[in-house]
Motif scaffolding. Structure first.
Motif, PDB file in Angstrom:
ATOM      1  N   ILE A   1      43.305 -19.910  52.748  1.00 36.95           N
ATOM      2  CA  ILE A   1      42.914 -18.643  53.299  1.00 36.95           C
ATOM      3  C   ILE A   1      43.617 -19.402  54.542  1.00 36.95           C
ATOM      4  O   ILE A   1      42.636 -19.308  55.398  1.00 36.95           O
ATOM      5  N   SER A   2      44.107 -19.341  55.061  1.00 41.65           N
ATOM      6  CA  SER A   2      45.221 -20.511  55.898  1.00 41.65           C
ATOM      7  C   SER A   2      45.275 -19.250  57.451  1.00 41.65           C
ATOM      8  O   SER A   2      46.109 -18.241  56.676  1.00 41.65           O
ATOM      9  N   GLY A   3      45.337 -19.732  58.467  1.00 39.49           N
ATOM     10  CA  GLY A   3      44.169 -18.643  59.499  1.00 39.49           C
ATOM     11  C   GLY A   3      43.099 -18.248  59.841  1.00 39.49           C
ATOM     12  O   GLY A   3      43.272 -17.277  60.737  1.00 39.49           O
TER      13      GLY A   3
ATOM     14  N   ASP B   1      34.154  -4.754  71.222  1.00 38.74           N
ATOM     15  CA  ASP B   1      32.900  -4.181  70.903  1.00 38.74           C
ATOM     16  C   ASP B   1      32.199  -5.424  70.257  1.00 38.74           C
ATOM     17  O   ASP B   1      31.014  -5.002  69.889  1.00 38.74           O
ATOM     18  N   ALA B   2      32.811  -6.196  69.179  1.00 36.19           N
ATOM     19  CA  ALA B   2      31.256  -6.995  68.780  1.00 36.19           C
ATOM     20  C   ALA B   2      31.049  -8.714  69.398  1.00 36.19           C
ATOM     21  O   ALA B   2      30.767  -9.563  69.037  1.00 36.19           O
ATOM     22  N   GLY B   3      31.180  -8.630  71.472  1.00 37.03           N
ATOM     23  CA  GLY B   3      30.779  -9.415  71.672  1.00 37.03           C
ATOM     24  C   GLY B   3      32.060 -11.009  71.663  1.00 37.03           C
ATOM     25  O   GLY B   3      31.801 -12.235  71.698  1.00 37.03           O
ATOM     26  N   GLY B   4      33.526 -10.076  71.364  1.00 34.88           N
ATOM     27  CA  GLY B   4      34.281 -11.345  71.239  1.00 34.88           C
ATOM     28  C   GLY B   4      34.140 -11.824  70.632  1.00 34.88           C
ATOM     29  O   GLY B   4      34.884 -12.556  70.118  1.00 34.88           O
ATOM     30  N   CYS B   5      34.378 -11.617  69.141  1.00 32.64           N
ATOM     31  CA  CYS B   5      34.090 -11.895  67.995  1.00 32.64           C
ATOM     32  C   CYS B   5      36.200 -11.691  67.170  1.00 32.64           C
ATOM     33  O   CYS B   5      36.230 -10.967  67.829  1.00 32.64           O
ATOM     34  N   ILE B   6      36.526 -13.219  67.028  1.00 34.64           N
ATOM     35  CA  ILE B   6      37.507 -13.991  66.628  1.00 34.64           C
ATOM     36  C   ILE B   6      37.654 -13.225  65.245  1.00 34.64           C
ATOM     37  O   ILE B   6      37.113 -13.602  64.183  1.00 34.64           O
ATOM     38  N   ALA B   7      38.472 -12.952  64.955  1.00 33.11           N
ATOM     39  CA  ALA B   7      39.341 -12.646  63.702  1.00 33.11           C
ATOM     40  C   ALA B   7      40.328 -12.636  63.036  1.00 33.11           C
ATOM     41  O   ALA B   7      41.136 -12.851  63.752  1.00 33.11           O
ATOM     42  N   GLN B   8      41.228 -12.876  61.518  1.00 30.93           N
ATOM     43  CA  GLN B   8      42.102 -13.101  61.332  1.00 30.93           C
ATOM     44  C   GLN B   8      43.299 -11.713  60.914  1.00 30.93           C
ATOM     45  O   GLN B   8      42.870 -10.836  60.075  1.00 30.93           O
TER      46      GLN B   8
ATOM     47  N   LEU C   1      51.479  -8.750  66.461  1.00 32.64           N
ATOM     48  CA  LEU C   1      51.068 -10.033  65.925  1.00 32.64           C
ATOM     49  C   LEU C   1      51.667 -10.120  63.984  1.00 32.64           C
ATOM     50  O   LEU C   1      52.366  -9.262  63.827  1.00 32.64           O
ATOM     51  N   CYS C   2      51.332 -11.092  63.869  1.00 31.69           N
ATOM     52  CA  CYS C   2      52.146 -11.917  63.116  1.00 31.69           C
ATOM     53  C   CYS C   2      51.101 -12.178  62.007  1.00 31.69           C
ATOM     54  O   CYS C   2      49.743 -12.443  61.994  1.00 31.69           O
ATOM     55  N   ASP C   3      51.443 -12.064  60.528  1.00 32.03           N
ATOM     56  CA  ASP C   3      50.626 -12.065  59.201  1.00 32.03           C
ATOM     57  C   ASP C   3      49.922 -13.770  59.777  1.00 32.03           C
ATOM     58  O   ASP C   3      50.366 -14.617  60.094  1.00 32.03           O
ATOM     59  N   GLY C   4      47.660 -13.294  59.861  1.00 32.23           N
ATOM     60  CA  GLY C   4      47.302 -14.451  60.266  1.00 32.23           C
ATOM     61  C   GLY C   4      47.159 -14.410  61.712  1.00 32.23           C
ATOM     62  O   GLY C   4      46.056 -15.819  61.811  1.00 32.23           O
ATOM     63  N   ASP C   5      47.731 -13.942  62.596  1.00 33.66           N
ATOM     64  CA  ASP C   5      47.639 -14.008  63.955  1.00 33.66           C
ATOM     65  C   ASP C   5      45.734 -14.106  64.490  1.00 33.66           C
ATOM     66  O   ASP C   5      45.450 -12.887  63.503  1.00 33.66           O
ATOM     67  N   PRO C   6      45.512 -13.967  65.586  1.00 29.00           N
ATOM     68  CA  PRO C   6      44.106 -14.159  65.279  1.00 29.00           C
ATOM     69  C   PRO C   6      43.737 -13.302  66.450  1.00 29.00           C
ATOM     70  O   PRO C   6      44.459 -12.750  67.108  1.00 29.00           O
TER      71      PRO C   6
END
Length: 728
Positions: free
Chosen positions: A142-144, A68-75, A58-63
């Protein structure tokens, strides 16, 4: 199927019913939530140790996906604590609340694929007053960040205040991430386009309709619809040069384009680029273009480009030459700039390096000129739309602001507001008490406030050639009814309807010569004609153009017409043009050079906006033959000495006013004034009024509001004037 869940030990039994790791190509790892990051709200962020960031690739800002959260995508971001355990993570408050996580909860993370968001539609909260460039700057922080088609997005302004926006929709899919190329659309609670008072759009630019149309064609169209040019197989314009007098709105148009398109926008100022270290100036310029390329579609605005890239054949500084060469390479390099539009502004286009002004670099050059009367009316409407106005006639105010550009009119409205405050409550700056609502409601800007503000205002575009038209107009010209009709029909009407006449191939008049003996009002007639036309006015006394230095007189003529073209449509009054006569000059070639320069300038007037030259002389025969040729001073208006009817009108004008009265016989005065000029009649009336005022003040310490003149007063003034004239 192989198990990608790296938390299982080798050889242990693993059921795919309880784990979906076989559905993803990225490995899954378990972590423990140890902290809630309150200072980073609303961005769905997971803070992971730097060591495990590398393990997850992972790089800074990658998704990342929270399994466990049902496929929640975060940064994903590196954890601020460099010593944190590799299996400990921190989440923001919004992610914790939405998924009902608790401290020390166990979660599973893996790298995810999330497309970039092309368009995000946000609903502005109540009380929000942010412009599009401000919101874009907040999004860049908040890019990313991951956004959902439903939910909220919290942004921070420059002061660190958090503002929550409701996400209406995201394109192309419901789950996407913010990038520098993401466009933002703001709507209100009813779904209509949100318009901020701070937003700059084309409705804020008045009096420049033609320039705005051309700018939208060459700037807005390639940025919003590039597929049109791909279909036609042509390259879209990549550079636009805006030039014109200072204060006309060049920078404002560039900001309006950025506000209308919603594109990434950056302004480059010469002082930011210049650096004392060798090569740093060019590096800063390259960085600006690289940043614009990464954030395409983008607009790069270079203000006062003549200071950044002057002519290399005349400049003495080595730094300026290198910067000019670097700018040429960036605008016409081996690599395509893509959807990057370069807009430059200058008020000295001839000082710019010629290599920048060729097609492929600055493809279009758009002139932003001084607004005419209709344009000034629109600018006044824009700057007074939020002002509590009294009974103010904007049409009359636009007539009195000849030569004013947009910046001048804005300053005029501001000064009128200050005048209103001084009039209603003088010494307000020394009043510590809070103002009541009743006072604020009663605060209005009246006509007298604009009149006071106009006394100290000078038009910036024609400041070198000021002309006072307050005492000009047909109302100030007594008599000469036939001459007025001639000017209205032969000169003013073709000028005011030049567009319609061009359709049938008719040309407009280029010049008019007003001749007549001294004192008949040639200059007043020229000023009145200029005021009635509604055009901008430049007045100069022709002997002021003459200079003893070689070539200086011709330069003065060129500068005069250059200013007139910038202010077009313009009435150029050349008072005393018969001073160009070769009679009385020892060097006739000197006058011939000036006349030739004047002839060339009159013949090279543009066809788009009219420039009419009004000359005044005693006799047309005194002018050089080149100026009397057809196409220059085509029309000649001969002003004779006033007739008896004209003298009567003159006497009534000077003797029958609100403060002056006359109870004598006008016929007797007319008989004595036959053969006098208009200036002579005015001087006689002035002397009579002064004598009457002097006698009245000898009997009373104060002068009354109205002075009555009798026949003896005028007879004494007339005899005194004749005695004075005969002495010379």
């Amino acid at each position: 199927m192989d198990c990608h869940c790296n938390d299982h030990r080798p050889g242990s039994w693993h059921s795919h019913d309880n784990c979906d790791c076989h559905k993803s190509e990225h490995p899954t790892y378990s972590f423990v939530v140890t902290k809630v990051m309150e200072q980073d709200p609303g961005s769905r962020t997971v803070f992971i140790s730097s060591a495990f960031m590398e393990k997850l690739e992972l790089c800074d800002g990658d998704p990342v996906e929270i399994v466990d959260a049902g496929g929640c995508i975060a940064q994903a971001k590196p954890h601020p604590n460099a010593w944190i355990d590799t299996r400990m993570v921190s989440l923001d408050r919004q992610t914790m609340d939405e998924n009902r996580f608790q401290l020390y909860s166990q979660i599973k993370l893996r790298k995810a694929n999330c497309p970039e968001s092309e368009l995000v539609t946000l609903e502005a909260p109540n009380g929000c007053d942010l412009s599009k460039p401000q919101i874009r700057a907040m999004l860049e922080k908040i890019s990313g960040a991951i956004v959902l088609g439903s939910g909220a997005l919290t942004l921070k302004n420059n002061r660190g205040v958090s503002i929550s926006f409701k996400i209406v929709s995201t394109e192309p899919c419901s789950v996407s991430r913010i990038s520098p190329r993401t466009q933002v659309k703001l709507v209100d609670e009813e779904g209509n386009d949100y318009v901020s008072r701070k937003d700059t759009n084309f409705s804020d630019v008045g009096g420049l309709d033609d320039a705005i149309r051309r700018v939208r064609e060459v700037v807005q169209l390639p940025l919003q619809h590039p597929q049109i040019f791909y279909k036609l197989g042509i390259d879209p314009p990549r550079g636009v040069l805006l030039h014109g007098p200072s204060g006309t709105g060049k920078t404002l148009i560039a900001r309006a384009v950025a506000g209308e398109t919603g594109c990434w926008f950056r302004s480059v100022i010469g002082t930011e680029v210049m650096d004392k270290h060798y090569g740093e100036s060019e590096a800063k310029l390259r960085a600006a273009f690289e940043e614009a390329g990464k954030n395409a579609p983008a607009i790069l605005f270079i203000d006062e480009i003549d200071a950044l890239a002057p002519r290399r054949d005349t400049t003495e500084g080595e730094v300026e030459r290198r910067i000019t060469a670097q700018l040429l390479a960036l605008m016409d390099g081996m690599e395509d700039r893509g959807q990057v539009m370069v807009i430059a502004a200058t008020n000295l286009p001839n000082n710019l390096d010629p290599a920048l002004r060729r097609p492929g670099r600055f493809d279009r050059e758009i002139f932003i000129g001084t607004p005419d009367q209709a344009g000034r009316r629109k600018i006044l409407e824009i700057h007074t739309k939020d002002m509590p106005l009294g009974e103010i006639d904007l049409d009359d105010l636009s007539e009195r602001t000849h030569g004013f550009v947009g910046a001048d009119i804005k300053a005029l409205c501001q000064e009128a507001g200050y005048e209103a405050v001084r009039r209603i409550l003088p010494g307000l700056e020394n009043t510590p008490q809070q103002l009541s609502e009743d006072f604020l409601e009663a605060l209005t800007v009246e006509k007298v406030d604009f009149a006071e503000a106009l006394k100290d205002m000078r038009p910036s575009s024609g400041r070198n050639f000021e002309v006072n038209l307050k005492r000009a107009g047909w109302d100030f010209v007594a008599g000469y009814s036939k001459e007025k009709t001639y000017v209205r029909e032969i000169v003013l009407w073709p000028l005011q309807n030049a567009g319609a006449l061009e359709k049938i191939g008719m040309s407009r008049p280029e010049g008019i010569l007003i001749t007549g003996p001294s004192g008949v009002g040639k200059t007043l007639f020229a000023r009145s004609m200029a005021k009635e036309s509604g055009f901008n006015v430049i007045e100069i006394r022709t002997p002021e153009l003459l200079s003893k230095y070689m070539g200086e007189s011709e330069k003065n003529v060129r500068e005069l017409f250059r200013q007139a073209r910038q202010m077009a449509p313009t009435v150029l009054i050349m008072d005393g043009i018969d001073s160009f006569s070769s009679k009385g000059w020892s060097d006739t070639k000197y006058i011939d050079r000036i006349v030739n320069q004047l002839v060339m300038e009159m013949d090279s007037n543009p066809d788009s906006k009219p420039i009419i030259v009004v000359g005044t002389a005693i006799r047309a025969e005194d002018l050089p033959p080149a100026l009397n040729a057809t196409g220059r001073f085509t029309n000649e208006l001969k002003l004779r000495l006033p007739s008896e009817e004209d003298i009567l009108l003159l006497l009534e004008k000077f003797l029958l006013t609100d403060h002056i009265g006359f109870d004598g016989n006008f016929d007797e005065l007319i008989a004595q004034a036959v053969g006098l000029s208009c200036a002579d009649v005015e001087e006689i009336c002035r002397r009579a009024i002064l004598q009457s005022a002097k006698k009245e003040m000898q009997t009373s310490p104060e002068l009354g509001s109205k002075i009555m003149l009798s026949q003896p007063h005028l007879n004494d003034a007339l005899n005194d004037w004749k005695a004075t004239r005969s002495a010379y």
